[in-house]
Write a protein that holds these residues in place. Structure first.
Motif, PDB file in Angstrom:
ATOM      1  N   ASN A 682       0.814  -1.216   0.000  1.00 43.90           N
ATOM      2  CA  ASN A 682       0.000   0.000   0.000  1.00 43.90           C
ATOM      3  C   ASN A 682       0.849   1.268   0.000  1.00 43.90           C
ATOM      4  N   LYS A 683       1.927   1.235  -0.789  1.00 43.29           N
ATOM      5  CA  LYS A 683       2.844   2.367  -0.975  1.00 43.29           C
ATOM      6  C   LYS A 683       3.609   2.727   0.290  1.00 43.29           C
ATOM      7  N   GLU A 684       3.591   1.870   1.311  1.00 47.24           N
ATOM      8  CA  GLU A 684       4.371   2.085   2.526  1.00 47.24           C
ATOM      9  C   GLU A 684       5.583   1.166   2.505  1.00 47.24           C
ATOM     10  N   LYS A 685       6.692   1.673   3.029  1.00 48.66           N
ATOM     11  CA  LYS A 685       7.912   0.880   3.065  1.00 48.66           C
ATOM     12  C   LYS A 685       7.990   0.124   4.392  1.00 48.66           C
ATOM     13  N   TRP A 686       8.191  -1.180   4.271  1.00 49.75           N
ATOM     14  CA  TRP A 686       8.254  -2.054   5.430  1.00 49.75           C
ATOM     15  C   TRP A 686       9.617  -2.739   5.459  1.00 49.75           C
ATOM     16  N   VAL A 687       9.992  -3.209   6.647  1.00 50.04           N
ATOM     17  CA  VAL A 687      11.264  -3.907   6.786  1.00 50.04           C
ATOM     18  C   VAL A 687      11.094  -5.022   7.816  1.00 50.04           C
ATOM     19  N   ALA A 688      11.770  -6.120   7.568  1.00 49.95           N
ATOM     20  CA  ALA A 688      11.776  -7.234   8.515  1.00 49.95           C
ATOM     21  C   ALA A 688      13.221  -7.598   8.841  1.00 49.95           C
ATOM     22  N   PHE A 689      13.497  -7.835  10.121  1.00 47.39           N
ATOM     23  CA  PHE A 689      14.788  -8.347  10.559  1.00 47.39           C
ATOM     24  C   PHE A 689      14.556  -9.793  10.986  1.00 47.39           C
ATOM     25  N   VAL A 690      15.189 -10.710  10.273  1.00 46.11           N
ATOM     26  CA  VAL A 690      14.960 -12.140  10.516  1.00 46.11           C
ATOM     27  C   VAL A 690      16.227 -12.744  11.100  1.00 46.11           C
ATOM     28  N   GLY A 691      16.159 -13.143  12.377  1.00 47.04           N
ATOM     29  CA  GLY A 691      17.298 -13.798  13.011  1.00 47.04           C
ATOM     30  C   GLY A 691      17.444 -15.217  12.508  1.00 47.04           C
ATOM     31  N   ILE A 692      18.669 -15.619  12.184  1.00 51.20           N
ATOM     32  CA  ILE A 692      18.935 -16.928  11.571  1.00 51.20           C
ATOM     33  C   ILE A 692      19.789 -17.786  12.498  1.00 51.20           C
ATOM     34  N   LEU A 693      19.357 -19.025  12.704  1.00 51.43           N
ATOM     35  CA  LEU A 693      20.135 -20.003  13.467  1.00 51.43           C
ATOM     36  C   LEU A 693      20.196 -21.297  12.673  1.00 51.43           C
ATOM     37  N   ASP A 694      21.402 -21.766  12.404  1.00 45.22           N
ATOM     38  CA  ASP A 694      21.600 -22.994  11.625  1.00 45.22           C
ATOM     39  C   ASP A 694      20.888 -22.926  10.272  1.00 45.22           C
ATOM     40  N   GLY A 695      20.921 -21.739   9.660  1.00 43.86           N
ATOM     41  CA  GLY A 695      20.348 -21.580   8.327  1.00 43.86           C
ATOM     42  C   GLY A 695      18.846 -21.440   8.279  1.00 43.86           C
ATOM     43  N   ARG A 696      18.187 -21.418   9.452  1.00 43.54           N
ATOM     44  CA  ARG A 696      16.721 -21.316   9.496  1.00 43.54           C
ATOM     45  C   ARG A 696      16.306 -20.067  10.267  1.00 43.54           C
ATOM     46  N   PRO A 697      15.161 -19.465   9.904  1.00 37.15           N
ATOM     47  CA  PRO A 697      14.649 -18.347  10.694  1.00 37.15           C
ATOM     48  C   PRO A 697      14.392 -18.791  12.138  1.00 37.15           C
ATOM     49  N   TYR A 698      14.822 -17.959  13.078  1.00 38.67           N
ATOM     50  CA  TYR A 698      14.664 -18.257  14.505  1.00 38.67           C
ATOM     51  C   TYR A 698      13.760 -17.239  15.183  1.00 38.67           C
ATOM     52  N   GLU A 699      13.758 -16.020  14.653  1.00 41.11           N
ATOM     53  CA  GLU A 699      12.912 -14.970  15.213  1.00 41.11           C
ATOM     54  C   GLU A 699      12.713 -13.897  14.155  1.00 41.11           C
ATOM     55  N   ILE A 700      11.708 -13.037  14.371  1.00 40.70           N
ATOM     56  CA  ILE A 700      11.418 -11.997  13.391  1.00 40.70           C
ATOM     57  C   ILE A 700      10.938 -10.727  14.081  1.00 40.70           C
ATOM     58  N   PHE A 701      11.459  -9.611  13.636  1.00 41.98           N
ATOM     59  CA  PHE A 701      10.985  -8.286  14.024  1.00 41.98           C
ATOM     60  C   PHE A 701      10.582  -7.593  12.728  1.00 41.98           C
ATOM     61  N   THR A 702       9.423  -6.992  12.695  1.00 41.78           N
ATOM     62  CA  THR A 702       9.017  -6.364  11.430  1.00 41.78           C
ATOM     63  C   THR A 702       7.982  -5.287  11.647  1.00 41.78           C
ATOM     64  N   GLY A 703       7.961  -4.334  10.723  1.00 39.05           N
ATOM     65  CA  GLY A 703       6.987  -3.255  10.770  1.00 39.05           C
ATOM     66  C   GLY A 703       7.357  -2.174   9.779  1.00 39.05           C
ATOM     67  N   LEU A 704       6.714  -1.004   9.926  1.00 35.33           N
ATOM     68  CA  LEU A 704       7.000   0.118   9.045  1.00 35.33           C
ATOM     69  C   LEU A 704       8.424   0.610   9.261  1.00 35.33           C
ATOM     70  N   GLN A 705       9.109   0.922   8.156  1.00 37.27           N
ATOM     71  CA  GLN A 705      10.440   1.517   8.268  1.00 37.27           C
ATOM     72  C   GLN A 705      10.252   3.015   8.449  1.00 37.27           C
ATOM     73  N   ASP A 706      10.371   3.454   9.679  1.00 33.10           N
ATOM     74  CA  ASP A 706      10.068   4.837  10.033  1.00 33.10           C
ATOM     75  C   ASP A 706      11.354   5.552  10.407  1.00 33.10           C
ATOM     76  N   ASP A 707      11.834   6.428   9.505  1.00 29.77           N
ATOM     77  CA  ASP A 707      13.076   7.138   9.762  1.00 29.77           C
ATOM     78  C   ASP A 707      12.981   7.998  11.023  1.00 29.77           C
TER      79      ASP A 707
END
Length: 846
Positions: A682-707
């Motif tokens: 919807n024309k909004e910029k989003w970002v996700a930070f995906v923590g990786i352990l042993d090559g697999r996603p372990y956790e996720i933080f995500t939302g609007l990229q707000d400068d």
């Protein structure tokens, strides 16, 4: 001049504008067709760049010949996929100097002469792989392999027959990557071969031969024997006057098995081989190397060994004037002009392909391997070059036929619609051949043209009767192309042509809550989407061309409609009862047969049937297809592939010990490597930070990229580390993201968990929890998609999480229960985060 490199986000944003906000079309174009180099750099920001690339290259070829078309004239034909649409390989490869790849969509291979040896079998295997790595779909026939139990002069003593080699070729196909898709393979065998029954049964074993489509070549004698309950003689070699193996079989019993397997698993497809050979114009030159032996993976191009074909589609919808209105009509004058130009462009593309093959041969020459290692690949492309230059075979086809008929207020599958479709295809045939004759006069005929050889060909005689002047000129000047026409599945191209008609999508507010619907039919798609302001209100989103019909028939965008009013409106439309499961299937087969008379190659069509139809209907449709003059036929019964091509189920006796479960790491390490995933909703910029352990996603933080909130993240940052910090006095936890810039300096964004909306954070903790306990990624995505959330913002966030996690699904993972929106088969697998169909190759991202 240095070429501009665009980021993925820039290309998506510009393409979204081009496709009027259609995210699926934009992502398909960027992922599959935008020019990229081996490092992932993107050099085109929207299809406008691509169409100029195509126009400039075709114009370069045109300038070699009399009466050349200009780049602007060509661009106007390509622009917004409105009139002429080069398919797949040509669209990707023309003017693309970053890949050494062929422009051909289809190839058939096969060893000349006796080929029943391991040397020949392995040689075909290598040729198949060498073609697939250049993006081509490949077909070859197995009728030359000795039947099971035949004596051989090696340590095996007897032959293993066809089936083990089907698996070999299938596995090779699955190994070859093609920029996010695997190769495509067609294996065929003659019904006359003593092992044909085993071939027909091969894919009924779960998990076997999953990398190939299979079709059986049925001759007229077999079809008559099957219908009349007579015996049929099989033999090996199949075409020998003195066979070494002969056996009589009950034709009707084997026919019932073909029907049963097709009903159960959608395979084998059937090729009516005598019809193919009888109608084939290239087979008039069979003794000169043009004997048809098999087809490409989708069945629309029967080919001789080492011949190839490039595909192009004409968008029929664009020739309807006043679409959906009472005074709608088809502009035949403009259409005839464009068919002539389409054939001309296809001939230019042959010249471009010959240049590509020269580049491939030069690349092989420069490779460091010794000549004996490179010999097969080099000889393969030399043979393809010779066939392409000598026969100059083309594949002009059509797309949007259903939309054309609807726009003319004709319902697909009716007698009136069939009559009109036949007329359109007759016009295509006459004008494509006229164009080929004109080019023969201007550019020269294909190298072995001989009117005497073609004088008894049914297709040529049909043209002669329809246009005597054309036939007279053909005999005088020859023809530029040995064969010209086909109807191929347009796959992902149809997604792009549907969204560039200049019509905005319309959202209809309606009152009552109803279940979510998404019919798997390209002709009319309907989705229900929650309104952010009222949880009990929904919007219906209609296919662009369907909206045009609505606007022409009294739809008021200011009015709120009830479901009953919407149903009434839909029931009046030409799309009503015209979806794949509604069409009169017998009429569709008869329509295919009538159109086939004006197509010199073949027609790729799948008859989609509801799950509850019986085998007798499949039998009736196949027999009618043969009687109607179809060259091939495939049926798909809804859900018939579920469990057939997926993981093999074993009996308890055969069960192996269960695999060791994935290691669960309950205590989070202080530091986790992380990926940064950006996306736009919807024309909004989003970002996700995906923590990786042993090559697999372990956790996720995500939302609007707000400068403003301190997430100042350079576009170049794609990886980093998530660091868990614990205050020893208070026990408060904090998660920081740390990345390293291009100069090696580290930057830390503190309090990552505080940067996003708290509601996002709570849902993210839930999702991170199931990730840590190693739930399969595809199941995590299924869980996320099933969350019932109240606001549009949270739903947008949810979609972002799904997108961020899809890239971690292992390539080849089956999407159980999901159907391909293009061909209807339940053969979708994940490939680089996208859903890719193993049957037709269509890919859907996002």
């Amino acid at each position: 001049m240095e070429k501009v490199i665009y980021s993925h986000e820039e290309a998506i944003e510009e393409s979204l504008r081009y496709f009027q906000g259609d995210e699926l079309a934009a992502r398909v174009w960027v992922n599959k067709y935008a020019v990229k180099d081996s490092f992932g750099n993107i050099y085109e920001k929207s299809p406008e760049d691509m169409h100029w690339r195509l126009a400039n290259e075709v114009a370069r070829i045109e300038s070699k010949y009399p009466n050349p078309l200009s780049a602007k004239e060509l661009y106007d034909l390509f622009d917004h996929f409105k009139y002429i649409v080069p398919q797949g390989s040509p669209m990707t490869g023309i003017g693309n100097n970053y890949q050494v790849a062929s422009l051909s969509n289809c190839f058939v291979i096969g060893v000349n002469g006796p080929a029943d040896s391991y040397g020949a079998i392995i040689k075909v295997d290598e040729e198949q792989v060498q073609l697939m790595k250049r993006r081509g779909g490949v077909g070859h026939d197995l009728s030359h392999i000795r039947p099971k139990g035949s004596p051989v002069k090696n340590s095996a003593l007897t032959s293993t027959g066809i089936v083990p080699f089907m698996e070999r070729y299938s596995n090779s196909t699955r190994e070859v990557a093609q920029d996010g898709r695997r190769g495509a393979l067609m294996l065929s065998v003659s019904i006359k071969h003593p092992d044909s029954e085993s071939f027909i049964d091969a894919k009924m074993t779960e998990g076997k031969v999953t990398g190939a489509n299979v079709s059986v070549k049925l001759d007229d004698d077999f079809m008559r024997a099957a219908i009349e309950n007579k015996t049929y003689t099989q033999q090996y070699p199949v075409n020998s006057a003195n066979p070494t193996t002969v056996k009589d079989i009950d034709a009707s019993a084997l026919w019932k098995k073909i029907v049963h397997n097709a009903w159960k698993s959608a395979e084998p497809g059937v090729l009516f081989w005598d019809t193919i050979i009888r109608e084939s114009v290239p087979d008039c030159y069979a003794d000169l190397g043009y004997e048809t032996v098999s087809t490409n993976p989708c069945g629309e191009i029967p080919l001789c060994p080492y011949d190839s074909c490039r595909l192009l589609a004409i968008n029929l919808y664009s020739y309807v004037v006043n679409p959906f209105k009472e005074n709608a009509y088809f502009d035949f004058e403009l259409f005839e002009k464009h068919v002539v130009l389409a054939q001309r462009i296809m001939d230019d593309i042959i010249d471009l392909e010959l240049e590509k093959i020269e580049c491939i041969l030069e690349k092989i020459k420069e490779d460091p391997e010794t000549p004996d290692v490179k010999r097969t690949e080099c000889e393969l492309w030399e043979k393809i070059y010779k066939k392409s230059a000598q026969g100059r075979r083309t594949g002009v086809g059509i797309t949007a036929e259903g939309d054309m008929l609807a726009a003319l207020n004709l319902r697909y599958g009716t007698e009136e619609a069939t009559d009109f479709s036949e007329k359109v295809h007759k016009v295509v045939a006459i004008n494509a051949y006229k164009s080929s004759v004109t080019m023969a006069k201007e550019r020269g005929a294909f190298g072995i043209y001989d009117s005497e050889r073609e004088k008894n060909n049914p297709f040529i005689n049909r043209l002669a009767e329809a246009d005597p002047e054309l036939y007279k000129d053909m005999k005088k000047y020859g023809r530029r192309n040995i064969a010209c026409l086909t109807i191929a599945p347009t796959g992902t191209t149809s997604l792009m042509t549907q969204t560039t008609s200049g019509i905005e999508p319309v959202f209809l507010p309606v009152y009552t809550r109803r279940r979510k619907v998404n019919p798997n039919d390209a002709q009319v798609r309907i989705d229900f989407v929650d309104d952010s302001g009222d949880a009990f209100e929904e919007y219906i989103v209609f296919h662009h061309k369907f909206v045009t019909w609505m606007e022409a028939n009294g739809y008021d965008p200011a009015k709120r409609y009830t479901h009953e009013e919407i149903d009434e409106l839909v029931a009046k439309s030409p799309y009503y009862k015209a979806t794949s499961n509604d069409v009169d299937w017998l009429m569709k087969v008869k329509m295919q047969g009538r159109i086939q008379k004006w197509v010199d190659h073949s027609i790729s069509v799948t008859i989609n049937l509801p799950n509850d139809v019986d085998e007798e209907l499949v039998n009736h449709l196949y027999v009618e297809a043969w009687k109607s003059g179809c060259k091939g036929c495939t049926v798909y019964r809804d859900g018939s592939r579920s469990g057939v091509l997926l993981a093999t189920k074993k009996s308890k006796k055969e069960e192996v010990p269960p695999c060791k479960p994935p290691t669960i790491v309950e205590t989070r390490p202080k530091i986790l490597e992380a990926d940064v995933v950006r996306f736009q909703n919807n024309k909004e910029k989003w970002v996700a930070f995906v923590g990786i352990l042993d090559g697999r996603p372990y956790e996720i933080f995500t939302g609007l990229q707000d400068d403003d909130e301190g997430i100042l993240l350079p576009k170049s940052v794609t990886t980093g580390r998530i660091i868990k910090n614990v205050d020893e006095e208070t026990g408060t936890k904090r998660y920081d993201f740390q990345f390293q810039n291009k100069r090696g300096y580290k930057t830390t964004i503190e309090g990552l968990s505080e940067k996003f909306n708290k509601e996002y954070w709570n849902y993210a903790k839930l999702i991170s929890g199931v990730l840590r306990w190693r739930m399969p990624i595809e199941q995590v995505i299924k869980l996320v998609s099933s969350l019932q959330l109240d606001s549009e913002n949270i739903n947008t966030w949810k979609n972002g999480v799904e997108r961020a996690l899809k890239k971690y699904i292992q390539d080849g993972t089956e999407a159980a229960g999901k159907k391909c929106p293009n061909c209807g088969n339940e053969t979708l697998v994940y490939q680089e985060g996208c859903l890719t169909c193993k049957t037709c190759g269509a890919s859907r991202c996002g």
